[in-house]
Design a protein around this motif. Structure first.
Motif, mmCIF file in Angstrom:
data_model
loop_
_atom_site.group_PDB
_atom_site.id
_atom_site.type_symbol
_atom_site.label_atom_id
_atom_site.label_comp_id
_atom_site.label_asym_id
_atom_site.label_seq_id
_atom_site.Cartn_x
_atom_site.Cartn_y
_atom_site.Cartn_z
ATOM 1 N N UNK A 137 0.830 -1.207 0.000
ATOM 2 C CA UNK A 137 0.000 0.000 0.000
ATOM 3 C C UNK A 137 0.865 1.259 0.000
ATOM 4 N N UNK A 138 2.056 1.195 0.609
ATOM 5 C CA UNK A 138 2.954 2.354 0.593
ATOM 6 C C UNK A 138 3.541 2.559 -0.800
ATOM 7 N N UNK A 139 3.898 1.466 -1.496
ATOM 8 C CA UNK A 139 4.407 1.571 -2.862
ATOM 9 C C UNK A 139 3.322 2.131 -3.787
ATOM 10 N N UNK A 140 2.088 1.677 -3.601
ATOM 11 C CA UNK A 140 0.980 2.148 -4.440
ATOM 12 C C UNK A 140 0.749 3.647 -4.266
ATOM 13 N N UNK A 172 2.897 9.936 -1.027
ATOM 14 C CA UNK A 172 1.708 10.388 -0.299
ATOM 15 C C UNK A 172 1.600 9.659 1.041
ATOM 16 N N UNK A 173 1.074 10.364 2.040
ATOM 17 C CA UNK A 173 0.903 9.767 3.358
ATOM 18 C C UNK A 173 -0.305 8.848 3.371
ATOM 19 N N UNK A 174 -0.104 7.645 3.908
ATOM 20 C CA UNK A 174 -1.193 6.677 4.060
ATOM 21 C C UNK A 174 -1.514 6.581 5.549
ATOM 22 N N UNK A 175 -2.759 6.777 5.894
ATOM 23 C CA UNK A 175 -3.143 6.767 7.309
ATOM 24 C C UNK A 175 -3.002 5.381 7.910
ATOM 25 N N UNK A 176 -2.816 5.347 9.234
ATOM 26 C CA UNK A 176 -2.759 4.067 9.933
ATOM 27 C C UNK A 176 -4.063 3.300 9.743
ATOM 28 N N UNK A 180 19.870 -3.685 5.143
ATOM 29 C CA UNK A 180 20.353 -3.544 3.761
ATOM 30 C C UNK A 180 20.539 -2.069 3.393
ATOM 31 N N UNK A 181 20.674 -1.222 4.419
ATOM 32 C CA UNK A 181 20.951 0.194 4.172
ATOM 33 C C UNK A 181 19.773 1.006 3.696
ATOM 34 N N UNK A 182 18.545 0.519 3.915
ATOM 35 C CA UNK A 182 17.352 1.254 3.495
ATOM 36 C C UNK A 182 16.444 1.572 4.684
ATOM 37 N N UNK A 183 17.060 1.829 5.825
ATOM 38 C CA UNK A 183 16.301 2.108 7.036
ATOM 39 C C UNK A 183 15.463 3.360 6.977
ATOM 40 N N UNK A 184 15.787 4.267 6.040
ATOM 41 C CA UNK A 184 15.040 5.523 5.921
ATOM 42 C C UNK A 184 13.966 5.471 4.841
ATOM 43 N N UNK A 185 13.627 4.272 4.385
ATOM 44 C CA UNK A 185 12.613 4.168 3.326
ATOM 45 C C UNK A 185 11.247 4.652 3.808
ATOM 46 N N UNK A 186 10.830 4.217 4.986
ATOM 47 C CA UNK A 186 9.486 4.530 5.491
ATOM 48 C C UNK A 186 9.572 5.676 6.500
ATOM 49 N N UNK A 187 8.804 6.724 6.230
ATOM 50 C CA UNK A 187 8.771 7.889 7.118
ATOM 51 C C UNK A 187 7.432 7.951 7.850
ATOM 52 N N UNK A 188 7.479 8.500 9.066
ATOM 53 C CA UNK A 188 6.260 8.677 9.861
ATOM 54 C C UNK A 188 5.810 10.131 9.793
ATOM 55 N N UNK A 241 -0.684 11.368 11.423
ATOM 56 C CA UNK A 241 -1.355 11.086 10.147
ATOM 57 C C UNK A 241 -1.136 9.658 9.675
ATOM 58 N N UNK A 242 0.125 9.235 9.563
ATOM 59 C CA UNK A 242 0.390 7.901 9.069
ATOM 60 C C UNK A 242 1.805 7.749 8.592
ATOM 61 N N UNK A 243 1.987 6.997 7.480
ATOM 62 C CA UNK A 243 3.311 6.686 6.979
ATOM 63 C C UNK A 243 3.381 6.972 5.475
ATOM 64 N N UNK A 244 4.619 7.157 4.997
ATOM 65 C CA UNK A 244 4.806 7.355 3.552
ATOM 66 C C UNK A 244 6.228 6.969 3.163
ATOM 67 N N UNK A 245 6.439 6.689 1.871
ATOM 68 C CA UNK A 245 7.775 6.521 1.321
ATOM 69 C C UNK A 245 7.999 7.644 0.311
#
Length: 227
Positions: free
Chosen positions: A163-166, A170-174, A207-215, A219-223
């Motif tokens: 759902x984050x990739x889709x 944009x921020x996706x709500x919890x 794998x060095x991608x710890x910053x992929x998902x932001x809070x 509101x929620x989360x986004x990449x």
């Protein structure tokens, strides 16, 4: 069905000749523009066959063949002037399905493409992947390929990333994420979602991608780029 082909060829003249000729046979043909992210273009175009040169900028064709093989079994035909036995064997060992040596007749190339598509899609297999920032989310086996490594995901982790990739950027709500999990018959409460997010971030950090998902607080989360 109109088959899609991806041409990975650095020589623009040769690439355009191949494109024009194969389009006459009714194929939809795309030429790679960004040789730093061939896998990304593969994910976006979703081709049924790849024509791959060996000598490319940044990384050679063997490298990109191996990268594609981590997420897909679509046929790959190498097209190269390096047609000695060593390179042909290497191409096959890296996952290539056929080899065409330059210079070649365009009619020979199209005949090989036709034969390969006929053999492969007698039993049809679709490419089913999503791409973001050079990472590939494989929808068929619920895995993520990042920095050349394949991460196995739990069902919850996979659905969250999907759902984050889709909704990249944009921020996706919890609530929306929990609804996606609930709709897939997997009960999850607010605390369970937090636990899944924490565990998935640890996997990405490895794998060095710890910053992929932001809070986005409250509101929620986004990449994507940090807002």
């Amino acid at each position: 069905m109109k088959y899609k082909l991806l041409v990975v060829e650095d020589d623009r003249v040769i690439a355009e000749e191949m494109k024009r000729h194969l389009e006459k046979w009714g194929y939809e043909v795309f030429c790679v523009e960004n040789f730093q992210n061939v896998l990304g273009e593969f994910a976006i175009r979703e081709p049924q066959l790849v024509l791959m040169d060996i000598g490319l900028p940044f990384f050679n064709g063997y490298y990109w063949c191996a990268q594609i093989r981590q997420v897909s079994q679509v046929p790959i035909i190498f097209v190269s002037s390096a047609g000695d036995n060593m390179n042909i064997v290497m191409a096959v060992n890296m996952g290539g399905d056929d080899f065409v040596t330059k210079p070649f007749e365009l009619e020979v190339l199209s005949a090989k493409v036709q034969a390969m598509l006929r053999r492969t899609y007698a039993f049809r297999e679709q490419t089913n992947v999503m791409e973001y920032g050079g990472m590939i989310l494989d929808l068929a086996d619920a895995s993520l390929v990042a920095e050349g490594q394949k991460l196995e995901l739990t069902k919850n982790e996979f659905r969250i990333l999907q759902i984050l990739f889709e909704n990249a950027g944009n921020t996706v709500s919890r609530e929306a994420i929990m609804k996606r999990l609930w709709d897939n018959d997997c009960f999850v409460d607010d605390n369970t979602l937090t636990v899944n997010m924490t565990r998935m971030r640890r996997k990405l950090e490895a794998v060095g991608r710890g910053q992929l998902i932001h809070t986005k607080k409250g509101l929620g989360y986004y990449i994507g780029e940090i807002k």
